[in-house]
Design an enzyme around this catalytic site. Structure first.
Site: not given
Ligand code: SAH
Ligand code: SF4
Length: 436
Positions: A138, A151, A158, A162, A165, A404
């Site tokens: 995306e 973005c 990934c 997390c 996420c 995302c």
């Molecule tokens: N992997 C990297 C970059 C991609 S995620 C990282 O984790 O930093 C980009 C941002 O979106 C990160 O801060 C992540 O924690 C946040 N993010 C992911 N899923 C989310 C969600 N469902 N709601 C709000 N923020 C989210």
């Molecule tokens: Fe991966 Fe999502 Fe964690 Fe970023 S926030 S490191 S994209 S699992």
């Protein structure tokens, strides 16, 4: 879910990540054929997008040009690729006419395929894209009054899980190549109609500079905050961002690029030294217990280590602050005590910091809820009163599945996809017509 095989095999030049105890942390491995960062194409041609100039020259020499010719042609092609956004060799008017078909028989200038494009009522645009070998990822464009932020994704899926996420729930992971990463920027500029409209007769010096000034740009900023962990695809992200920053091409300043990491501590210094972009860190919690749970890479690289790496980040200063992202999860990380502890930690490490509070964007089956607006405001005030900027990020593009990883799973709206594809084809046709 089955136990993943954590053996670090075949990672090639990728940084070797150790498995996170108790967590599935498969390594992104290059697929067969993905050698040298080029995704193989069904037609056997080589995609030049994403390759540095010397590599393009090398390929031209391999195909039969003498060294001097190869170098000159590489320079010309590079200019057309990144400065003019041209995707056809036939449009490269300063290259001898006979040479153009020779190039197009062997090479292409690719773009990711568009599977679906969505346009939110607030101006946010989101694309579901596909690599030449069929993997989907995306890209999102967020226009604001004073800037337009793209973005960009660094991986399909990934490897880090997390818990809040959605991307982390995807099983399939593959690193994007430099071409697939810079290709997102190129595609966004195509869609925004942002290439210089100069005379296409090789008289570059006379092009209409007024149509292409820094102030007039729609796409002004890039954040590596799409799918994937950019520091687990370090080499490709570095090479792609070098192309984005190259003065002879897209020429975007490193000050307008931000890389977000969940905390891959061993690669943070190299990020500062070799790429030099702004750093954002997905902190999300201030205690070991909570961060271990929601950002499991914390079990490997703990909070103290992470904050020390931030304090040491090359180039960070009060003028170039590190952004700490903090997703607001109800009753999980959003108390007054959490806010005070956040302030204490940032002070302890004397960090030039700003805090970005992100309202959690829920997805089906997510184990958390978003904090209430009152809670978020209170949290923000505590941090702000300690002298640290703590804006709350406004959710954007909610009507088009903003978070995302959500577009990829919700890509069922075929008729709409059809319409949007047509729109992109129309843009390409217009561009082509402008060249003819
Ligand atoms: N992997 C990297 C970059 C991609 S995620 C990282 O984790 O930093 C980009 C941002 O979106 C990160 O801060 C992540 O924690 C946040 N993010 C992911 N899923 C989310 C969600 N469902 N709601 C709000 N923020 C989210
Ligand atoms: Fe991966 Fe999502 Fe964690 Fe970023 S926030 S490191 S994209 S699992």
């Amino acid at each position: 879910m089955a136990e993943a095989d954590n053996t670090p095999t075949g990672a090639g030049s990728q940084p070797v990540a150790m498995p996170i105890p108790g967590h599935i942390d498969p390594l992104p491995v290059d697929r067969p054929g993905l050698v040298g960062g080029i995704t193989p194409r069904a037609d056997g041609k080589i995609d030049l997008l994403g390759l540095p100039r010397p590599r393009i020259a090398e390929l031209f020499a391999d195909a039969g040009l003498d060294a001097k010719q190869a170098k000159l042609r590489a320079k010309q092609v590079f200019h057309w690729l990144y400065h003019r956004g041209v995707t056809e060799f036939s449009a490269m008017t300063d290259i001898a006419k006979a040479m153009r078909p020779w190039l197009s028989e062997r090479f292409v200038i690719g773009r990711p395929d568009v599977v679906e494009a969505q346009h939110s009522s607030d101006g946010t645009r989101k694309w579901l894209l596909r690599t030449a070998d069929g993997h989907e990822f995306e890209m999102v464009f967020i226009p604001d009054a004073d800037r337009g932020t793209l973005c960009v994704s660094s991986q399909v899926g990934c490897t880090l899980n997390c818990r809040f996420c959605h991307t982390g729930t995807m099983r399939l992971v593959r690193n994007l190549t430099p071409g697939e990463i810079v290709g997102q920027v190129m595609l966004a500029r195509d869609a925004l109609g942002e290439w210089p409209r100069g005379r296409m007769d090789g008289l570059e010096d006379e092009e209409d500079e007024g149509g292409y000034s820094a102030d007039g740009r729609l796409l002004t900023n890039i954040v590596m905050m799409g799918m994937g962990e950019p520091l687990y695809n370090f080499d490709n992200v570095r090479d792609a961002l070098r192309l984005v920053m190259d003065g002879a091409g897209l020429a975007l300043s490193k000050r307008r690029i931000t890389l977000s990491t969940s905390g891959v501590v061993p690669l943070m210094a190299r990020c500062g030294e070799e790429i030099g972009v702004n750093l954002a860190v997905s902190l999300h919690a201030v205690s070991k217990d909570v961060r271990d749970e929601i950002v499991p890479i914390n079990r490997k690289y703990g909070l103290e280590e992470l904050l020390q790496a931030c304090a040491d980040y090359p180039g960070a200063s009060n003028a170039r602050r590190i952004t700490f992202e903090y997703v607001m999860l109800k009753d999980k990380n959003d108390s007054d005590e959490d806010a005070h502890e956040l302030v204490r930690l940032l002070r302890k490490y004397d960090l030039p910091a700003k805090v970005n509070l992100i309202p959690f964007n829920p997805w089906p089956g997510a184990p958390y809820e978003c904090s209430t607006p009152e809670r978020i405001r209170r949290f923000s005030n505590i941090v702000f009163e300690a002298g640290i900027s703590a804006p709350v990020r406004t959710p954007r593009g909610r009507d088009i599945d903003a978070a995302c990883g959500q577009l990829k799973t919700a890509a069922e709206k075929k008729s709409r996809a059809e319409r949007d594809r047509e729109e992109l084809e129309r843009i390409y046709a217009e561009k082509q017509a402008a060249l003819d």
